[in-house]
Design a protein around this motif. Structure first.
Motif, PDB file in Angstrom:
ATOM      1  N   GLN A   1       0.831  -1.214   0.000  1.00 28.68           N
ATOM      2  CA  GLN A   1       0.000   0.000   0.000  1.00 28.68           C
ATOM      3  C   GLN A   1       0.867   1.265   0.000  1.00 28.68           C
ATOM      4  OE1 GLN A   1      -1.090  -2.674   1.380  1.00 28.68           O
ATOM      5  NE2 GLN A   1      -3.203  -2.876   0.706  1.00 28.68           N
TER       6      GLN A   1
ATOM      7  N   ILE B   1      -1.696 -14.639 -16.101  1.00 27.32           N
ATOM      8  CA  ILE B   1      -2.154 -13.787 -14.997  1.00 27.32           C
ATOM      9  C   ILE B   1      -3.432 -13.076 -15.426  1.00 27.32           C
ATOM     10  CG2 ILE B   1      -1.571 -11.700 -13.659  1.00 27.32           C
ATOM     11  CD1 ILE B   1       0.135 -14.017 -12.934  1.00 27.32           C
TER      12      ILE B   1
ATOM     13  N   LEU C   1      -7.911  -3.818  -8.358  1.00 22.90           N
ATOM     14  CA  LEU C   1      -7.700  -4.948  -9.279  1.00 22.90           C
ATOM     15  C   LEU C   1      -6.594  -5.816  -8.686  1.00 22.90           C
ATOM     16  CD1 LEU C   1      -7.705  -3.237 -12.779  1.00 22.90           C
ATOM     17  CD2 LEU C   1      -9.164  -5.135 -12.128  1.00 22.90           C
TER      18      LEU C   1
ATOM     19  N   PRO D   1      -3.976  -9.101  -8.990  1.00 17.18           N
ATOM     20  CA  PRO D   1      -3.419 -10.098  -9.903  1.00 17.18           C
ATOM     21  C   PRO D   1      -3.521 -11.501  -9.301  1.00 17.18           C
ATOM     22  CG  PRO D   1      -1.654  -8.860  -8.847  1.00 17.18           C
ATOM     23  CD  PRO D   1      -2.934  -8.317  -8.317  1.00 17.18           C
ATOM     24  N   PHE D   2      -3.974 -12.461 -10.098  1.00 18.15           N
ATOM     25  CA  PHE D   2      -4.005 -13.866  -9.668  1.00 18.15           C
ATOM     26  C   PHE D   2      -3.538 -14.743 -10.822  1.00 18.15           C
ATOM     27  CE2 PHE D   2      -7.537 -12.127  -6.939  1.00 18.15           C
ATOM     28  CZ  PHE D   2      -6.870 -12.282  -5.737  1.00 18.15           C
TER      29      PHE D   2
ATOM     30  N   GLY E   1      -5.315 -10.121   2.842  1.00 16.37           N
ATOM     31  CA  GLY E   1      -5.488  -8.703   3.195  1.00 16.37           C
ATOM     32  C   GLY E   1      -6.914  -8.239   3.111  1.00 16.37           C
TER      33      GLY E   1
ATOM     34  N   ASP F   1      -9.233  -7.457   0.893  1.00 14.89           N
ATOM     35  CA  ASP F   1     -10.295  -8.148   0.149  1.00 14.89           C
ATOM     36  C   ASP F   1     -10.241  -9.663   0.326  1.00 14.89           C
ATOM     37  OD1 ASP F   1     -11.484  -5.900  -0.823  1.00 14.89           O
ATOM     38  OD2 ASP F   1     -10.323  -5.856  -2.670  1.00 14.89           O
ATOM     39  N   THR F   2      -9.043 -10.223   0.267  1.00 14.45           N
ATOM     40  CA  THR F   2      -8.946 -11.690   0.264  1.00 14.45           C
ATOM     41  C   THR F   2      -9.214 -12.302   1.641  1.00 14.45           C
ATOM     42  OG1 THR F   2      -6.569 -11.468   0.542  1.00 14.45           O
ATOM     43  CG2 THR F   2      -7.360 -11.801  -1.699  1.00 14.45           C
TER      44      THR F   2
HETATM   45  C1  LIG Z   1       1.902 -11.791 -10.740  1.00 18.92           C
HETATM   46  C2  LIG Z   1       1.131 -12.078  -9.469  1.00 18.92           C
HETATM   47  C3  LIG Z   1       0.393 -13.251  -9.337  1.00 18.92           C
HETATM   48  C4  LIG Z   1      -0.314 -13.510  -8.156  1.00 18.92           C
HETATM   49  N1  LIG Z   1      -1.032 -14.673  -8.069  1.00 18.92           N
HETATM   50  C5  LIG Z   1      -1.695 -14.953  -6.934  1.00 18.92           C
HETATM   51  C6  LIG Z   1      -2.476 -16.162  -6.807  1.00 18.92           C
HETATM   52  O1  LIG Z   1      -2.590 -16.973  -7.721  1.00 18.92           O
HETATM   53  N2  LIG Z   1      -3.115 -16.375  -5.628  1.00 18.92           N
HETATM   54  C7  LIG Z   1      -3.039 -15.487  -4.580  1.00 18.92           C
HETATM   55  O2  LIG Z   1      -3.645 -15.752  -3.538  1.00 18.92           O
HETATM   56  N3  LIG Z   1      -2.308 -14.353  -4.668  1.00 18.92           N
HETATM   57  C8  LIG Z   1      -1.654 -14.049  -5.816  1.00 18.92           C
HETATM   58  N4  LIG Z   1      -0.951 -12.876  -5.913  1.00 18.92           N
HETATM   59  C9  LIG Z   1      -0.970 -11.936  -4.774  1.00 18.92           C
HETATM   60  C10 LIG Z   1      -2.341 -11.229  -4.755  1.00 18.92           C
HETATM   61  O3  LIG Z   1      -2.454 -10.353  -5.849  1.00 18.92           O
HETATM   62  C11 LIG Z   1      -2.540 -10.440  -3.463  1.00 18.92           C
HETATM   63  O4  LIG Z   1      -2.443 -11.305  -2.390  1.00 18.92           O
HETATM   64  C12 LIG Z   1      -3.912  -9.774  -3.430  1.00 18.92           C
HETATM   65  O5  LIG Z   1      -3.989  -8.761  -4.399  1.00 18.92           O
HETATM   66  C13 LIG Z   1      -4.187  -9.215  -2.060  1.00 18.92           C
HETATM   67  O6  LIG Z   1      -5.357  -8.427  -2.065  1.00 18.92           O
HETATM   68  P1  LIG Z   1      -5.976  -7.862  -0.716  1.00 18.92           P
HETATM   69  O7  LIG Z   1      -6.895  -6.721  -1.001  1.00 18.92           O
HETATM   70  O8  LIG Z   1      -6.586  -8.963   0.066  1.00 18.92           O
HETATM   71  O9  LIG Z   1      -4.703  -7.404   0.041  1.00 18.92           O
HETATM   72  P2  LIG Z   1      -4.227  -5.978   0.516  1.00 18.92           P
HETATM   73  O10 LIG Z   1      -4.783  -5.686   1.866  1.00 18.92           O
HETATM   74  O11 LIG Z   1      -4.481  -4.952  -0.561  1.00 18.92           O
HETATM   75  O12 LIG Z   1      -2.687  -6.266   0.622  1.00 18.92           O
HETATM   76  C14 LIG Z   1      -2.170  -7.328   1.413  1.00 18.92           C
HETATM   77  C15 LIG Z   1      -0.858  -7.750   0.815  1.00 18.92           C
HETATM   78  O13 LIG Z   1      -1.130  -8.363  -0.467  1.00 18.92           O
HETATM   79  C16 LIG Z   1      -0.118  -8.043  -1.405  1.00 18.92           C
HETATM   80  N5  LIG Z   1      -0.752  -7.348  -2.562  1.00 18.92           N
HETATM   81  C17 LIG Z   1      -1.877  -6.608  -2.529  1.00 18.92           C
HETATM   82  N6  LIG Z   1      -2.184  -6.166  -3.760  1.00 18.92           N
HETATM   83  C18 LIG Z   1      -1.207  -6.634  -4.570  1.00 18.92           C
HETATM   84  C19 LIG Z   1      -0.949  -6.487  -5.964  1.00 18.92           C
HETATM   85  N7  LIG Z   1      -1.731  -5.774  -6.776  1.00 18.92           N
HETATM   86  N8  LIG Z   1       0.150  -7.101  -6.442  1.00 18.92           N
HETATM   87  C20 LIG Z   1       0.943  -7.818  -5.647  1.00 18.92           C
HETATM   88  N9  LIG Z   1       0.750  -7.988  -4.334  1.00 18.92           N
HETATM   89  C21 LIG Z   1      -0.295  -7.396  -3.796  1.00 18.92           C
HETATM   90  C22 LIG Z   1       0.869  -7.174  -0.692  1.00 18.92           C
HETATM   91  O14 LIG Z   1       1.924  -7.985  -0.181  1.00 18.92           O
HETATM   92  C23 LIG Z   1       0.095  -6.604   0.473  1.00 18.92           C
HETATM   93  O15 LIG Z   1       0.906  -6.246   1.549  1.00 18.92           O
HETATM   94  C24 LIG Z   1      -0.262 -12.588  -7.087  1.00 18.92           C
HETATM   95  C25 LIG Z   1       0.472 -11.406  -7.219  1.00 18.92           C
HETATM   96  C26 LIG Z   1       1.150 -11.147  -8.399  1.00 18.92           C
HETATM   97  C27 LIG Z   1       1.917  -9.874  -8.546  1.00 18.92           C
END
Ligand SMILES: Cc1cc2nc3c(=O)[nH]c(=O)nc-3n(C[C@H](O)[C@H](O)[C@H](O)COP(=O)(O)OP(=O)(O)OC[C@H]3O[C@@H](n4cnc5c(N)ncnc54)[C@H](O)[C@@H]3O)c2cc1C
Length: 384
Positions: A103, A198, A212, A214-215, A234, A236-237
């Motif tokens: 963040q 992705i 948005l 990434p997954f 975090g 959302d998840t």
């Molecule tokens: C290329 C790629 C592929 C991914 N594939 C998967 C997957 O298959 N399964 C899975 O569970 N997770 C995956 N992730 C991580 C996933 O995107 C984050 O865990 C998710 O966005 C968290 O959202 P949140 O709102 O719950 O977390 P938030 O509260 O917004 O953040 C919690 C933590 O999640 C991570 N995060 C949040 N947003 C992002 C973002 N846009 N890019 C990277 N990290 C982020 C950070 O470490 C952050 O500290 C992937 C990330 C990347 C970059």
């Protein structure tokens, strides 16, 4: 020279903004999203160097009695130039701080658009009137301005995104959910998603942010559903249990990421949720005659081991697959013993790794120490 450096830095800055966009055509042309973002980072660095050289060149060509006026100035266009450099350098330094939380990293990134606006104003006032300079200036300003517009718009509206409906949501470990999505409108031509690609997903249900995420795709191109494995992490998840069957999500992509070359024995290593793309690959390799595949899944708690009937079926029916669950305590170095034994027993295996940054760094170091060539290692980092 200073004039050339100014126009050059503004053009490269605009290109770095362009390469921050998530456009499938651009990412495919550049070899995938990871390579596109690497180019975006390099362009950012080049902009920083060019900005600095432009300032040095200006100072060198300014008569000594005017240098103080150049630095301590009240002239708005000149002040805008200083602001651009300052904002850009601060944003660049924080972009490269590996310890920064996601963040905070994103907040510091918002300084880049401000730096671009300040640099544009400075450029518009100081650029020479000749056609060449004006042409280059307006090309850079339009490219950067449009890229910024699309980047900001992407947070609220994306015409290329496709709607999916939640078909099923199952818990497959203490912290991981399997989310199965079906296209909302099957008559509309959907972009097929392949394992290892992705997608960016926006939850549209109440109580979720508009971010948005990434997954990794964990289903095959020909499957009727899009499958994802999502770790409870975090904002959302952490409350996916609030999602209900039939709720809608928005999906952007897919973007090319990991590609496999199944010509030799394989060692696939997933750190935590880094196992997601491998689960997808396993679904797709079930009908193929593959070389031996060893999967090492590193988790920090026993209850994080991925289970579920579909996964058990895939594990049992995939030919030549051996699955190793490795439980290592959080904060401790992972135990590479099993990996080393595999490296000794297999002939020139291809190693594919996916997981968090720190895990990947330690693993790459270890593999280097074991004499594995970097050409035999493919990686995907879960970093923005
Ligand atoms: C290329 C790629 C592929 C991914 N594939 C998967 C997957 O298959 N399964 C899975 O569970 N997770 C995956 N992730 C991580 C996933 O995107 C984050 O865990 C998710 O966005 C968290 O959202 P949140 O709102 O719950 O977390 P938030 O509260 O917004 O953040 C919690 C933590 O999640 C991570 N995060 C949040 N947003 C992002 C973002 N846009 N890019 C990277 N990290 C982020 C950070 O470490 C952050 O500290 C992937 C990330 C990347 C970059």
């Amino acid at each position: 020279m200073s004039r050339f450096l100014a126009l050059f830095s503004l053009t490269v800055f605009a290109l770095s903004l362009l390469t921050a966009l998530r456009w499938r055509v651009m990412s495919r042309l550049l070899g995938g999203l990871a390579l596109q973002y690497r180019l975006h980072h390099k362009l950012g660095l080049i902009t920083g160097v060019a900005f600095t050289l432009h300032v040095l060149a200006e100072i060198l060509q300014t008569p000594p009695d005017f240098i103080q006026d150049l630095i301590i100035t009240r002239d708005p266009p000149l002040l805008a130039g200083w602001a651009a450099i300052l904002l850009f350098c601060v944003a660049l330094v924080f972009s490269y701080r590996q310890t920064l939380r996601f963040q905070s990293w994103r907040l510091w990134h918002f300084l880049f658009p401000l730096a671009f606006l300040a640099a544009s104003y400075h450029g518009l006032v100081f650029a020479r009137d000749d056609a060449w300079d004006q042409g280059l200036l307006y090309t850079a300003l339009s490219m950067g301005g449009l890229s910024l517009g699309f980047l900001l718009l992407g947070h609220i509206w994306n015409p290329r995104a496709q709607r999916y409906r939640i078909q099923a949501l199952d818990k497959v470990s203490a912290s991981v959910w399997e989310l199965t999505l079906e296209p909302k409108d099957r008559r509309r031509k959907q972009q097929p998603c392949r394992a290892g690609q992705i997608i960016y997903l926006r939850f549209l249900s109440r109580g979720f942010s508009r971010a948005l995420h990434p997954f990794s795709v964990a289903s095959c191109r020909l499957e009727p559903y899009l499958r994802l494995y999502i770790k409870n992490l975090g904002r959302d998840t952490s409350h996916l249990q609030d999602l209900k069957s039939g709720h809608e999500v928005e999906v952007l992509g897919p973007f090319v990421e990991l590609k496999l070359n199944l010509d030799r024995p394989q060692i696939w290593i997933g750190g935590g949720i880094g196992i997601a793309p491998f689960l997808g690959f396993l679904h797709c390799t079930q009908t193929l005659d593959t070389p031996p595949i060893h999967i090492l899944h590193y988790v920090s708690r026993g209850e994080d081991i991925i289970q579920g009937s579909e996964i058990a079926r895939v594990q049992e029916t995939t030919p030549h697959l051996v699955w190793h669950n490795m439980v290592d305590k959080k904060g401790h170095r992972p135990d590479w013993e099993r990996l080393d034994a595999l490296l000794k027993s297999l002939s020139k295996p291809r190693i594919v790794i996916c997981g968090p940054n720190l895990f990947m760094r330690m693993l790459r170091e270890h593999l280097k120490g074991q004499g594995v060539s970097s050409q035999d290692i493919t990686t995907e980092e879960f970093n923005p």
